[in-house]
Scaffold this active site. Structure first.
Site, short mmCIF file in Angstrom:
data_model
loop_
_atom_site.label_atom_id
_atom_site.label_comp_id
_atom_site.label_asym_id
_atom_site.label_seq_id
_atom_site.Cartn_x
_atom_site.Cartn_y
_atom_site.Cartn_z
N GLY A 60 40.63 46.09 34.94
CA GLY A 60 41.59 45.46 34.89
C GLY A 60 40.91 44.72 33.19
O GLY A 60 40.03 44.54 33.10
N GLN A 65 39.87 39.00 26.21
CA GLN A 65 38.47 40.03 26.12
C GLN A 65 38.17 40.68 25.41
O GLN A 65 36.57 40.24 25.20
CB GLN A 65 39.03 40.85 27.66
N CYS A 109 33.61 40.60 35.46
CA CYS A 109 34.35 40.34 34.44
C CYS A 109 33.82 41.13 33.54
O CYS A 109 31.89 41.07 33.31
CB CYS A 109 34.55 39.01 34.55
N LEU A 110 33.96 41.48 32.75
CA LEU A 110 33.99 42.47 32.33
C LEU A 110 33.05 41.28 30.61
O LEU A 110 32.77 41.93 29.88
CB LEU A 110 34.96 43.42 30.82
N HIS A 152 43.83 38.39 38.32
CA HIS A 152 42.62 37.88 37.61
C HIS A 152 42.69 37.74 35.76
O HIS A 152 42.72 37.40 34.98
CB HIS A 152 40.93 39.18 38.32
N GLU A 153 43.51 38.58 35.76
CA GLU A 153 44.29 39.10 34.18
C GLU A 153 44.95 38.47 33.38
O GLU A 153 44.79 38.12 32.46
CB GLU A 153 44.43 40.84 34.50
N HIS A 156 43.28 35.63 32.77
CA HIS A 156 42.81 35.07 31.38
C HIS A 156 43.38 35.00 30.27
O HIS A 156 43.67 34.74 29.43
CB HIS A 156 42.16 36.99 30.87
#
Length: 183
Positions: A60, A65, A109-110, A152-153, A156
Site C-alpha cells: 500500500g 509518502q 512502512c515505505l 494503515h494507508e 497516513h
C-alpha cells in the site's frame, strides 16, 4: 515511474499533516499521481523490476509518502486467493467492528527505514468508501490483511504513523478483544 527517491522519510512534517480532499472529478494531474502510486506498489512486488530500480516491496502507498498532501491511496495485495487492487481518491472508514486485529509480524512502512517492533491494533473488519480512477464510487467490506493495510494507508492521510498505535510500555501486548492475523 516512482522510485524510492520520491519517498519522504518518517521525520518529514508532511507525514504529520492531515491531507486535503481531492476535488472530484479528479484532475488529470491527480489521476496521474494516483495511477503512479498503484504502479509503484505493483512494480515493487515484481522481483525483477524491484531489483532493477531498487524498490522496497510494499502492499500500500499513500500520496503524503511521496510528498503530496492529498487524500489518495493505492493498495495491491493478495490474501488467500482474493486480489485487492484499488486506487482510491478520498477514501474513508465508514464503519468498523468492535473487535480488533493485529499482524503477528508487525507492520512496516515505505517511509520508515528502520525496524519497529510491536503489535499495531487495528479494527478486524471495516467498510471503506472512496472514488476510483474512473470517478466511480467504491465501497469495500474488508477483513484480515486487507483491512489492516487500508487502515494503515488511511492513517497516513490523517497524519498518523503505524507506530503511534503501538503500546510504548509493552510493544507486544496483545490488544484487548483482538484476533491475530498472519502474513
Amino acid at each position: 515511474m516512482l522510485t524510492m527517491d520520491d519517498f519522504v522519510n518518517e521525520d518529514d512534517p508532511i507525514l504529520r499533516q492531515v491531507a486535503v480532499e481531492v476535488p472530484l472529478p479528479a484532475s488529470n494531474e491527480d489521476k496521474q499521481l494516483l495511477a503512479s502510486l498503484m504502479e509503484y506498489v505493483q512494480n515493487s512486488q515484481k522481483p525483477d523490476i524491484a531489483a532493477l530500480y531498487g524498490l522496497r516491496t510494499g502492499i500500500g502507498l499513500a500520496a503524503p509518502q511521496v510528498n503530496v498532501s492529498k487524500r489518495m491511496i493505492a493498495v495491491h495485495l493478495k490474501e488467500k486467493d482474493q486480489l485487492y487492487s484499488y486506487a482510491l481518491f478520498n477514501p474513508k472508514l465508514v464503519s468498523h467492528s468492535v473487535e480488533k486485529a493485529y499482524l503477528t509480524s508487525g507492520e512496516g512502512c515505505l517511509s520508515v527505514n528502520r525496524p519497529v517492533s510491536g503489535y499495531v491494533p487495528r479494527y478486524a473488519r471495516i467498510t471503506v468508501a472512496g472514488t476510483d480512477l474512473e470517478g466511480k464510487p467504491v465501497q469495500l467490506r474488508l477483513k484480515g490483511i486487507a483491512a489492516i493495510c487500508f487502515q494503515h494507508e488511511i492513517d497516513h492521510l490523517n497524519g498518523i504513523m503505524f507506530y503511534d498505535h503501538i503500546n510504548p510500555e509493552d510493544p507486544y501486548a496483545i490488544p484487548e478483544n483482538s484476533i491475530a492475523v498472519e502474513r
